[in-house]
Design an enzyme around this catalytic site. Structure first.
Site, PDB file in Angstrom:
ATOM      1  N   CYS A   1      -2.260   8.278   4.593  1.00 47.75           N
ATOM      2  CA  CYS A   1      -2.287   7.988   3.166  1.00 47.75           C
ATOM      3  C   CYS A   1      -3.662   8.199   2.560  1.00 47.75           C
ATOM      4  CB  CYS A   1      -1.824   6.554   2.923  1.00 47.75           C
ATOM      5  SG  CYS A   1      -2.709   5.323   3.892  1.00 47.75           S
TER       6      CYS A   1
ATOM      7  N   GLU B   1       0.877  -1.172   0.000  1.00 46.91           N
ATOM      8  CA  GLU B   1       0.000   0.000   0.000  1.00 46.91           C
ATOM      9  C   GLU B   1       0.905   1.209   0.000  1.00 46.91           C
ATOM     10  OE1 GLU B   1      -1.154   3.247   1.053  1.00 46.91           O
ATOM     11  OE2 GLU B   1      -1.727   2.455   3.023  1.00 46.91           O
TER      12      GLU B   1
END
Length: 600
Positions: free
Chosen positions: A396, A361
């Protein structure tokens, strides 16, 4: 995301103001604030003109900065360039400035050595003393940059010992019944909730998060453990079965897990609980900036009954050495990484030589789209939550590019301005008045993680101002001990070509861009290689469905930014990586599928 980008800098920083507005700022903004907060129709935004020097970056160590540039230009290992140079000199010693153990209800949760084969182990090689490094408190408690703990580096030898332990424990652990594995995971979750206050304090002390933010993270982390405990039984078997055919799922083996600093509890349990529920054993390498929470979680896992060797934590201030050792060890069958895209690309390159299974990720550049029919008050509240209050925008999935329809742009900016003005920094032990204010409206924002992170955010603001952007509010490094607090910043007149729009900000900066049409904003939102999260605000069900379908992102929030849920798949598309965390997919990636066919 750029979580991994800050791992190579000292947190040391002098006090510096971001002089991003002209000398008339005080009178202009002051007059405008009253007008803006009372606006009921289209607002006239006060004229705030950027000064010649929009931002003054704090002093940071030039060696790591130079190494980073050299790595970019010459293709050197960014992992090496970004390794933290935090070691104490040989023979030197330092006592923590903050007596953290005395602040904890359970002092045994404060551990400062790696957790290998069920015990906290000092990594001495040939009788030599292990190298040590300092974990610092990035926030403010009246003393700048307090040393929270002095932690031992396990080195490559410690990593090898952890893989040895995980490999030896894998066979017996994989043989456990799925329900038995679920039972100890439930015990682990119960231990986390029992020690919620201590875990929250550890998160606050090493990451600087406000107390409410840290407590919410512990609850979120516990939800992953309980979800995967239940999921262990649901995915232990599957597929088509019959007299001659059957599909089974088997644990892949030893998993190497690399986690960032911005969620020192939640991303740890997101990975560890999934792998353990699948029947894998793990070697976890947390960020060297925030190892204490992971070590406390390991201690609670031991108390919960998770066997020795199943869950190992290696603490290392040189992530390049640890990751390389893990990737090269053929007993490791899975690599899961959350962090920067640049470091992720290097890890994938190294993993490719072994055809090592990976799940990564790598962050995003989230568009936050406010249409002309949106509930503007709710959209402003959600933006403040995403950009300022949740880890100071260091996430994020934080909103990055705020696209606001031209018709409602000024009204939305007025609402955002008035909300931003009410925020205040989180100061540890700030007194009853601050705690009462935090409890009432959760209006405290924390610091950035270190000086490099602060410097990078200030430089993006400076770049935008140099190209015509306007700082409406904020943009200043607060005069507090530690000086890593950037006041929540709203920047207008941003264009797609500016760094504020092209790069993941990872800081408390809301970059506002105008748009006029649906097709236009969809195209601009998709004009990035990232594809993690996106947000759409509109009262039209048809529009939100249409836009969500057109956005090239793995997750889309509709009239909300609260998209993370252990039951749902978290992950992105394009350069934001592959694989999913949470949901059944989060567990299945740690399993192999075996097809059996034959007559009995």
């Amino acid at each position: 995301s750029e979580e991994g980008e800050t791992d190579g800098e000292s947190r040391t920083s002098g006090s510096a103001d971001c002089e991003s507005v002209a000398q008339q700022e005080a009178s202009d903004v002051g007059d405008g604030a009253d007008a803006m907060s009372a606006v009921t129709g289209p607002a006239v935004v006060p004229a705030v003109v950027p000064a010649v020097a929009p931002a003054v970056a704090p002093a940071v160590r030039t060696d790591a900065a130079d190494m980073g540039r050299e790595a970019d230009e010459n293709g050197m290992s960014l992992l090496e360039a970004e390794s933290a140079q935090l070691y104490l000199e040989d023979g030197s010693s330092r006592e923590p400035d903050i007596l953290l153990a005395e602040m904890l209800a359970d002092p045994e949760l404060l551990q400062m050595t790696s957790f290998i084969d069920g015990a906290f182990t000092s990594a001495r090689v040939g009788g030599a003393e292990p190298r040590k490094f300092v974990v610092e408190f990035p926030g403010s408690s009246g003393v700048p940059l307090d040393a929270v703990a002095v932690v031992e580096d396990c080195g490559v030898e410690g990593v090898r010992a952890a893989v040895d332990a995980a490999h030896a424990a894998f066979g017996p652990w994989a043989a456990w019944d799925a329900q038995a594995r679920a039972n100890v995971l439930y015990e682990w979750k119960a231990a986390m909730l029992e020690h919620l206050a201590d875990l929250s304090l550890l998160i606050t002390m090493e990451s600087g998060k406000s107390e409410p933010d840290a407590a919410a993270e512990v609850m979120h982390a516990a939800s992953y453990v309980s979800w995967f405990a239940a999921e262990a039984n649901r995915v232990s078997r599957g597929g088509i079965s019959g007299s001659a055919q059957r599909v089974e799922r088997e644990p892949i083996g030893v998993a190497a897990l690399l986690t960032p600093w911005n969620f020192p509890a939640a991303i740890v349990t997101q990975k560890v609980a999934a792998a353990l529920a699948a029947g894998c054993c793990v070697v976890l390498k947390p960020s060297e900036l925030t190892p204490l929470t992971a070590l406390a979680l390991a201690e609670l896992s031991r108390r919960a009954g998770i066997p020795a060797g199943v869950f190992n934590v290696v603490v290392c201030a040189q992530p390049d050495l640890c990751s390389r050792e893990l990737i090269q060890d053929r007993r490791v069958r899975m690599l899961s990484y959350t962090g920067s895209a640049r470091v992720g690309a290097l890890l994938l390159t190294q993993s490719a030589s072994r055809i090592l299974r990976t799940s990564v990720e790598l962050g995003g550049n989230a568009p936050f789209i406010v249409f002309d029919d949106a509930d503007l008050g709710r959209a402003a509240d959600m933006l403040v939550r995403s950009k300022f209050l949740l880890n100071a925008g260091q996430s994020c999935v934080a909103a990055n590019r705020v696209f606001v329809h031209d018709v409602v742009f000024d009204r939305f900016l007025a609402l955002l301005f008035s909300r931003t003005e009410k925020l205040h920094p989180f100061i540890l032990g700030g007194g009853a008045d601050q705690r009462e204010a935090e409890d009432a409206n959760n209006s405290a924002f924390g610091p950035l993680i270190d000086a490099r992170a602060l410097r990078r955010v200030l430089l993006t603001i400076e770049d935008a101002c140099a190209q015509g952007a306007v700082v409406i509010v904020g943009g200043k490094v607060l005069d507090t001990a530690g000086s890593l607090y950037l006041s929540p910043t709203v920047v207008s007149s941003v264009s797609d070509e500016m760094r504020l729009a092209k790069e993941e900000i990872l800081g408390p900066v809301a970059a506002l861009l105008r748009f006029r049409g649906e097709g236009e904003v969809i195209a601009r939102s998709n004009s990035t290689e990232s594809g993690l999260a996106a947000y759409v605000f509109s009262k039209s069900v048809e529009r939100t469905r249409r836009v969500a379908a057109a956005l090239e992102y793995g997750m889309v929030g509709v009239n909300t930014v609260d998209i993370l849920d252990a039951r749902m798949p978290c992950g992105g598309v394009k350069a934001s990586g592959w694989g999913r965390a949470g949901s059944s997919e989060g567990l299945q990636k740690y399993q192999n599928i075996k097809y059996l066919c034959g007559e009995v």
